[in-house]
Design an enzyme around this catalytic site. Structure first.
Site, PDB file in Angstrom:
ATOM      1  N   LYS A   1       0.830  -1.200   0.000  1.00 29.56           N
ATOM      2  CA  LYS A   1       0.000   0.000   0.000  1.00 29.56           C
ATOM      3  C   LYS A   1       0.870   1.258   0.000  1.00 29.56           C
ATOM      4  O   LYS A   1       1.897   1.321   0.687  1.00 29.56           O
ATOM      5  CB  LYS A   1      -0.898  -0.016   1.238  1.00 29.56           C
ATOM      6  CG  LYS A   1      -1.895   1.140   1.320  1.00 29.56           C
ATOM      7  CD  LYS A   1      -2.764   0.990   2.567  1.00 29.56           C
ATOM      8  CE  LYS A   1      -3.773   2.124   2.705  1.00 29.56           C
ATOM      9  NZ  LYS A   1      -4.640   1.958   3.887  1.00 29.56           N
TER      10      LYS A   1
ATOM     11  N   SER B   1      -9.467   1.883   3.244  1.00 33.14           N
ATOM     12  CA  SER B   1      -8.668   2.666   2.326  1.00 33.14           C
ATOM     13  C   SER B   1      -7.690   1.852   1.507  1.00 33.14           C
ATOM     14  O   SER B   1      -7.091   2.356   0.546  1.00 33.14           O
ATOM     15  CB  SER B   1      -7.900   3.720   3.128  1.00 33.14           C
ATOM     16  OG  SER B   1      -7.031   3.107   4.061  1.00 33.14           O
TER      17      SER B   1
ATOM     18  N   SER C   1      -9.635  -0.666   7.360  1.00 34.52           N
ATOM     19  CA  SER C   1      -9.131  -0.424   6.001  1.00 34.52           C
ATOM     20  C   SER C   1      -8.449  -1.607   5.342  1.00 34.52           C
ATOM     21  O   SER C   1      -8.079  -1.537   4.173  1.00 34.52           O
ATOM     22  CB  SER C   1      -8.172   0.772   6.002  1.00 34.52           C
ATOM     23  OG  SER C   1      -8.885   1.968   6.183  1.00 34.52           O
TER      24      SER C   1
END
Length: 486
Positions: free
Chosen positions: A73, A148, A172
């Site tokens: 990420k 996210s 997330s």
């Protein structure tokens, strides 16, 4: 091939890491333009790393993650790669070092393919807040992949990575895993190092893992575990996750958390919870209802704490050291405002609300009360775990929602996290488990449930999830855009 099979084949000389990387880079070239999972693909670095792994294997070394292609990420530092946090503020910034979790993956033989899309500074539930465009759910073109860590989830779900790292501040990792039909782990607070993670809310966030099987999840997770002298919040745990995968569940006590979603739970989610309970009962697990009295107030407390910590953490992005570097030749206040204006709407909203919650005369009223609630919630979870070994709850009250459906109403968007934020407030481990599908108007969408364990008992999550996987209730599949399962 999953991560475990890839590592086994490369260590045995059946396949080379170069061949694995070439296949995955081809897959990324084919799909990423449609799905926008990766923001930065490091083809050159991945090929070079693959050659290094092959050389090590040829010398007789056995690497735990030999040749396993992973995605990271874009809030976690990967040396030499841009790290933008999905924001224009950090445009052009290149990470000068590897985060501890990335370093440990590399040492185990994993190949970092690139960094993945995220809601800006990990603030969002749909990946629609990214400054570089939203990621697309491979199950359905018009549905969000969750956030996210949406890019990492999409990469694993669509076969553009064998495993991926995300971060879980309020759900997330688990929410995108649920929305894309893969396994997603939020570890106990302190199990994985946060060194090299761009902070949003320090007391809540943890690095998490996506994979398409429990075995793969255990393999990648175990490769990163252990205390880190550069992160004082980390600790060592005594269990062996990979051993936990092979253990049965007979005699365990499962508590179904009641009232966590309120009245907004979708019938398909309720059905998935029921199916999960019945399967575990067939395998010797006793099932009951777990009541956590004040869990319904978790969302309010979470956002007060998260926004307060965000307003403090993001103060460092002022154009002086990171990202945009204006000349500051004119009025300093104007230049400072120009740099801060590069934040997206959601980030600005959270900074402003967090600053208000911490302001003189209001800190005790908002942040102080939220912190005391957090302590009470931790106590209530401890009481629940005196009766049950593992808790079961929805990961999301609904299946994946459509793009644009909630962007105009922040409160509605925040409610997407209603089932996941209590875990972060209490620092507990939780795991999204794929639990079937739901079909509407010809579109098939994944459903997930989450397992929650006491602090420091991540191994229990893997025992129960592995049983569900063996029984066929839980399984993840590679999905082609849009929705064709292979």
């Amino acid at each position: 091939m999953g991560a475990s099979r890839i590592a086994s084949a490369v260590n045995a000389g059946e396949l080379s890491a170069k061949e694995i990387v070439a296949a995955y880079l081809e897959r990324i070239a084919e799909l990423n333009g449609k799905l926008n999972a990766y923001l930065h693909v490091d083809s050159t670095g991945a090929k070079k790393a693959a050659s290094t792994v092959d050389d090590s294997v040829s010398r007789g070394e056995k690497l735990r993650l030999a040749g396993v292609p992973v995605a990271v990420k874009d809030v976690i530092s990967v040396r030499g790669l841009p790290i933008t946090c999905g924001s224009r503020v950090l445009r052009g910034y290149v990470a000068p070092y590897d985060a501890t979790v990335v370093d440990r993956l590399k040492r185990a033989g994993a190949i970092v393919l690139g960094t993945t899309n995220t809601d800006e500074f990990a603030m969002g539930s749909s990946t629609e807040n990214s400054a570089y465009g939203a990621s697309r759910n491979p199950w359905a073109e018009d549905r969000v992949p969750g956030g996210s860590s949406g890019g990492s989830a999409v990469a694993v779900s669509s076969g553009m990575a064998a495993a991926a790292l995300g971060t879980d501040t309020g759900g997330s990792v688990r929410l995108p895993a649920c929305f894309t039909g893969v396994f997603g782990l939020k570890p106990s607070y302190g199990a994985l190092s946060r060194y090299g993670l761009v902070s949003y809310a320090n007391s809540l966030e943890q690095v998490g893992v996506f994979a398409r099987s429990v075995e793969d999840l255990a393999l990648v997770y175990s490769s990163m575990l252990g205390a880190d002298p550069r992160d004082g919040t980390t600790t060592n745990f005594s269990w062996n996750i990979r051993d936990a995968v092979t253990k049965g569940v007979e005699g365990l006590r499962l508590g179904v958390v009641v009232g966590i979603s309120g009245e907004g739970i979708h019938e398909a989610v309720s059905s998935a919870l029921s199916t999960t309970c019945k399967e575990l009962e067939r395998n010797g697990v006793s099932v009951g209802e777990a009541s956590i009295e004040h869990i319904g107030y978790s969302l309010e407390a979470y956002y007060l704490i998260a926004m307060s910590e965000a307003s403090s953490n993001l103060a460092r992005f002022d154009g002086v050291r990171y990202g945009e570097h204006p000349a500051f030749e004119g009025d300093w206040n104007e230049e400072y405002s120009r740099v801060r204006s590069l934040f997206g709407l959601e980030v600005k909203r959270r900074i402003i609300l967090g600053a208000f919650a911490l302001s003189a005369g209001y800190q005790e009223m908002y942040y102080g009360r939220a912190s005391r609630f957090r302590t009470m919630l931790i106590h209530e979870f401890r009481e629940a775990f005196k009766q049950f070994d593992v808790l079961l709850a929805p990961t999301s009250p609904t299946p994946p929602f459509r793009f644009g459906e909630k962007t105009q109403d922040p409160l509605t968007m925040y409610l997407s996290d209603v089932d996941t934020v209590p875990v972060n407030l209490a620092g507990l481990p939780a795991l999204n488990v794929p639990a079937g599908t739901f079909t509407t108007n010809g579109t098939t969408l994944p459903i997930g449930v989450q397992l929650i364990a006491p602090y420091g008992r991540d191994d229990l999550l893997f025992r129960v999830a592995s049983q569900l996987e063996r029984s066929g209730v839980s399984f993840a599949r590679v999905v082609e855009p849009w929705g064709r399962i292979v």
